[in-house]
Write a protein that holds these residues in place. Structure first.
Motif, PDB file in Angstrom:
ATOM      1  N   LEU A 189      42.180  16.221 -14.233  1.00  0.00           N
ATOM      2  CA  LEU A 189      41.181  17.139 -14.784  1.00  0.00           C
ATOM      3  C   LEU A 189      41.279  18.509 -14.124  1.00  0.00           C
ATOM      4  O   LEU A 189      41.174  19.550 -14.791  1.00  0.00           O
ATOM      5  CB  LEU A 189      39.777  16.558 -14.587  1.00  0.00           C
ATOM      6  N   LEU A 190      41.489  18.537 -12.799  1.00  0.00           N
ATOM      7  CA  LEU A 190      41.639  19.803 -12.079  1.00  0.00           C
ATOM      8  C   LEU A 190      42.875  20.562 -12.543  1.00  0.00           C
ATOM      9  O   LEU A 190      42.838  21.777 -12.781  1.00  0.00           O
ATOM     10  CB  LEU A 190      41.733  19.541 -10.573  1.00  0.00           C
ATOM     11  N   GLU A 191      43.978  19.841 -12.673  1.00  0.00           N
ATOM     12  CA  GLU A 191      45.225  20.476 -13.104  1.00  0.00           C
ATOM     13  C   GLU A 191      45.102  21.042 -14.514  1.00  0.00           C
ATOM     14  O   GLU A 191      45.585  22.144 -14.808  1.00  0.00           O
ATOM     15  CB  GLU A 191      46.372  19.468 -13.029  1.00  0.00           C
ATOM     16  N   LYS A 192      44.457  20.285 -15.366  1.00  0.00           N
ATOM     17  CA  LYS A 192      44.276  20.741 -16.745  1.00  0.00           C
ATOM     18  C   LYS A 192      43.381  21.977 -16.798  1.00  0.00           C
ATOM     19  O   LYS A 192      43.628  22.909 -17.568  1.00  0.00           O
ATOM     20  CB  LYS A 192      43.677  19.610 -17.585  1.00  0.00           C
ATOM     21  N   ARG A 193      42.341  21.998 -15.952  1.00  0.00           N
ATOM     22  CA  ARG A 193      41.377  23.110 -15.969  1.00  0.00           C
ATOM     23  C   ARG A 193      41.944  24.371 -15.357  1.00  0.00           C
ATOM     24  O   ARG A 193      41.778  25.480 -15.887  1.00  0.00           O
ATOM     25  CB  ARG A 193      40.118  22.679 -15.201  1.00  0.00           C
ATOM     26  N   TYR A 194      42.674  24.263 -14.235  1.00  0.00           N
ATOM     27  CA  TYR A 194      43.062  25.453 -13.492  1.00  0.00           C
ATOM     28  C   TYR A 194      44.541  25.815 -13.580  1.00  0.00           C
ATOM     29  O   TYR A 194      44.925  26.929 -13.290  1.00  0.00           O
ATOM     30  CB  TYR A 194      42.668  25.287 -12.017  1.00  0.00           C
ATOM     31  N   PHE A 195      45.356  24.873 -13.961  1.00  0.00           N
ATOM     32  CA  PHE A 195      46.788  25.162 -14.033  1.00  0.00           C
ATOM     33  C   PHE A 195      47.341  25.036 -15.442  1.00  0.00           C
ATOM     34  O   PHE A 195      48.537  25.148 -15.658  1.00  0.00           O
ATOM     35  CB  PHE A 195      47.566  24.233 -13.090  1.00  0.00           C
ATOM     36  N   ASN A 196      46.438  24.751 -16.377  1.00  0.00           N
ATOM     37  CA  ASN A 196      46.842  24.601 -17.773  1.00  0.00           C
ATOM     38  C   ASN A 196      47.960  23.581 -17.934  1.00  0.00           C
ATOM     39  O   ASN A 196      48.871  23.742 -18.751  1.00  0.00           O
ATOM     40  CB  ASN A 196      47.281  25.955 -18.362  1.00  0.00           C
ATOM     41  N   ALA A 197      47.895  22.564 -17.099  1.00  0.00           N
ATOM     42  CA  ALA A 197      48.944  21.546 -17.129  1.00  0.00           C
ATOM     43  C   ALA A 197      48.761  20.623 -18.327  1.00  0.00           C
ATOM     44  O   ALA A 197      47.644  20.356 -18.755  1.00  0.00           O
ATOM     45  CB  ALA A 197      48.915  20.724 -15.844  1.00  0.00           C
ATOM     46  N   LYS A 198      49.866  20.160 -18.829  1.00  0.00           N
ATOM     47  CA  LYS A 198      49.811  19.213 -19.936  1.00  0.00           C
ATOM     48  C   LYS A 198      49.304  17.874 -19.408  1.00  0.00           C
ATOM     49  O   LYS A 198      49.863  17.328 -18.449  1.00  0.00           O
ATOM     50  CB  LYS A 198      51.193  19.022 -20.545  1.00  0.00           C
ATOM     51  N   PRO A 199      48.224  17.348 -19.965  1.00  0.00           N
ATOM     52  CA  PRO A 199      47.695  16.073 -19.462  1.00  0.00           C
ATOM     53  C   PRO A 199      48.679  14.933 -19.707  1.00  0.00           C
ATOM     54  O   PRO A 199      49.391  14.917 -20.708  1.00  0.00           O
ATOM     55  CB  PRO A 199      46.416  15.872 -20.275  1.00  0.00           C
ATOM     56  N   SER A 200      48.720  14.017 -18.757  1.00  0.00           N
ATOM     57  CA  SER A 200      49.582  12.851 -18.947  1.00  0.00           C
ATOM     58  C   SER A 200      48.950  11.941 -19.991  1.00  0.00           C
ATOM     59  O   SER A 200      47.743  11.994 -20.227  1.00  0.00           O
ATOM     60  CB  SER A 200      49.738  12.099 -17.624  1.00  0.00           C
ATOM     61  N   PRO A 201      49.738  11.092 -20.629  1.00  0.00           N
ATOM     62  CA  PRO A 201      49.181  10.194 -21.647  1.00  0.00           C
ATOM     63  C   PRO A 201      48.078   9.319 -21.077  1.00  0.00           C
ATOM     64  O   PRO A 201      48.145   8.870 -19.933  1.00  0.00           O
ATOM     65  CB  PRO A 201      50.404   9.351 -22.061  1.00  0.00           C
ATOM     66  N   GLN A 202      47.034   9.107 -21.877  1.00  0.00           N
ATOM     67  CA  GLN A 202      45.940   8.230 -21.468  1.00  0.00           C
ATOM     68  C   GLN A 202      46.428   6.787 -21.415  1.00  0.00           C
ATOM     69  O   GLN A 202      47.199   6.349 -22.263  1.00  0.00           O
ATOM     70  CB  GLN A 202      44.776   8.347 -22.455  1.00  0.00           C
ATOM     71  N   ASN A 203      45.965   6.046 -20.399  1.00  0.00           N
ATOM     72  CA  ASN A 203      46.374   4.662 -20.220  1.00  0.00           C
ATOM     73  C   ASN A 203      45.173   3.730 -20.317  1.00  0.00           C
ATOM     74  O   ASN A 203      44.106   4.031 -19.766  1.00  0.00           O
ATOM     75  CB  ASN A 203      47.038   4.473 -18.854  1.00  0.00           C
ATOM     76  N   PHE A 204      45.367   2.636 -21.017  1.00  0.00           N
ATOM     77  CA  PHE A 204      44.315   1.626 -21.108  1.00  0.00           C
ATOM     78  C   PHE A 204      44.944   0.310 -21.534  1.00  0.00           C
ATOM     79  O   PHE A 204      45.825   0.279 -22.401  1.00  0.00           O
ATOM     80  CB  PHE A 204      43.246   2.036 -22.115  1.00  0.00           C
ATOM     81  N   SER A 205      44.490  -0.769 -20.909  1.00  0.00           N
ATOM     82  CA  SER A 205      45.046  -2.088 -21.228  1.00  0.00           C
ATOM     83  C   SER A 205      43.940  -3.137 -21.318  1.00  0.00           C
ATOM     84  O   SER A 205      42.997  -3.125 -20.527  1.00  0.00           O
ATOM     85  CB  SER A 205      46.052  -2.517 -20.158  1.00  0.00           C
ATOM     86  N   VAL A 206      44.104  -4.028 -22.285  1.00  0.00           N
ATOM     87  CA  VAL A 206      43.192  -5.158 -22.490  1.00  0.00           C
ATOM     88  C   VAL A 206      44.022  -6.433 -22.595  1.00  0.00           C
ATOM     89  O   VAL A 206      45.071  -6.440 -23.249  1.00  0.00           O
ATOM     90  CB  VAL A 206      42.377  -4.996 -23.790  1.00  0.00           C
ATOM     91  N   SER A 207      43.561  -7.489 -21.945  1.00  0.00           N
ATOM     92  CA  SER A 207      44.166  -8.809 -22.114  1.00  0.00           C
ATOM     93  C   SER A 207      43.112  -9.724 -22.732  1.00  0.00           C
ATOM     94  O   SER A 207      41.964  -9.742 -22.278  1.00  0.00           O
ATOM     95  CB  SER A 207      44.634  -9.379 -20.775  1.00  0.00           C
ATOM     96  N   THR A 208      43.491 -10.470 -23.752  1.00  0.00           N
ATOM     97  CA  THR A 208      42.487 -11.229 -24.493  1.00  0.00           C
ATOM     98  C   THR A 208      43.041 -12.538 -25.033  1.00  0.00           C
ATOM     99  O   THR A 208      44.250 -12.673 -25.271  1.00  0.00           O
ATOM    100  CB  THR A 208      41.941 -10.375 -25.660  1.00  0.00           C
ATOM    101  N   GLN A 209      42.152 -13.490 -25.211  1.00  0.00           N
ATOM    102  CA  GLN A 209      42.494 -14.643 -26.025  1.00  0.00           C
ATOM    103  C   GLN A 209      42.646 -14.161 -27.465  1.00  0.00           C
ATOM    104  O   GLN A 209      42.411 -12.986 -27.762  1.00  0.00           O
ATOM    105  CB  GLN A 209      41.405 -15.714 -25.890  1.00  0.00           C
TER     106      GLN A 209
END
Length: 300
Positions: free
Chosen positions: A77-97
């Motif tokens: 968030l800091l890099e995106k706000r102050y360095f205009n950096a390209k955000p890395s891809p969002q990560n999320f994982s679910v394991s389910t029956q």
């Protein structure tokens, strides 16, 4: 302690293997191992237990990874706000029956966020692996059921692995059958009605215990029994062989079509479906939104 070391630790936990993580991070395995060793030495904790089958998080390691993930999210968030950096891809994982509503919620999550880049994982997998995934933070959320038969064993595993079970809903057991099955006209099915039909269940691999079965009444014997590893195959066999499986009764025509129906099963058992997460980890925004989508999917 460096941000790069935090990134390395998070990737190892995600992959469950130093070798695989090294390839994804484009560094050598010895370099990655040394970086984690230096981090553990500095913190005076053991983050990962090393085995011939890969790595797993220690209790201390899981707590550390919870903080590390928050630091990396704030850094981005800091890099995106102050360095205009390209955000890395969002990560999320679910394991389910093997629940259709878990897939529906996953679809809704992605549509709601409208992300340009993301790396999500949805693992329909075995019961023991769901617990192991959440324990080692390969998944933030795990979805499974407990009932009177398996709750003592599963609750013991939850406690040992510092996991918390939160109930989503309680269901009366149903059988999933083809709409052309001779039993489809019944308002309620009895166990004796099912004796001549193939019983379909999800195989549990190495941990093929009655307590890890995705279907209730797992100790009953059947004249005809078929184990499968994925939901599509199971549904094809329900149609092709007039088979049946026992589940919650929550079914999605959007994902599974209209060929499969749910008929109440006359038993006294109840199915308590819920989600597990690590006690020491603050859920990400994506995980919170997924749980909201999950509740909506169940209501629909």
């Amino acid at each position: 302690m460096k941000l790069q070391q935090l990134k390395y630790a998070i990737e190892i936990a995600k992959c469950g293997s130093i070798n695989i993580a090294a390839k994804k991070l484009y560094i050598t395995q010895p370099s990655l191992s040394n970086a984690i060793h230096d981090l553990e030495k500095e913190l005076q904790i053991t983050i990962f237990e090393r085995t011939n089958r890969g790595v797993s998080l220690t209790v201390e390691g899981a707590e550390f990874l919870g903080y590390a993930r928050q630091v990396m999210e704030q850094t981005e968030l800091l890099e995106k706000r102050y360095f205009n950096a390209k955000p890395s891809p969002q990560n999320f994982s679910v394991s389910t029956q093997h629940y259709a509503f878990a897939v529906n919620a996953f679809v809704d999550l992605i549509k709601t966020y409208g992300l340009d880049e993301y790396e999500f994982n949805l693992r329909e997998t075995k019961t023991y692996e769901i617990i192991d995934d959440v324990k080692n933070l390969r998944s933030e959320i795990g979805i499974l059921y407990i009932n009177d038969f398996n709750e003592k064993v599963l609750n013991k595993l939850f406690k040992e692995n510092n996991l918390k079970f939160t109930e989503l809903f309680v269901a009366d057991p149903h059988v999933f059958i083809s709409k052309t099955n001779p039993l489809s006209d019944k308002k309620v099915v009895m166990l004796e009605d099912l004796e001549e039909y193939p019983c379909l269940s999800f195989e549990q691999g190495e941990y093929n215990s009655f307590y890890f079965s995705e279907e209730i009444l797992s100790t009953l014997s059947h004249k005809k029994s078929i184990r499968v590893s994925d939901r599509a195959t199971l549904f094809n066999l329900l149609i092709g062989l007039n088979g049946y499986t026992i589940s919650t009764g929550v079914i999605s025509s959007d994902l599974n079509g209209t060929e499969i129906i749910a008929v109440p099963l006359e038993v006294t058992e109840r199915i308590r479906v819920g989600w597990i997460a690590h006690k020491d980890i603050t859920l990400s925004q994506l995980a919170v939104q997924y749980l909201l989508s999950l509740n909506e999917a169940i209501q629909n």
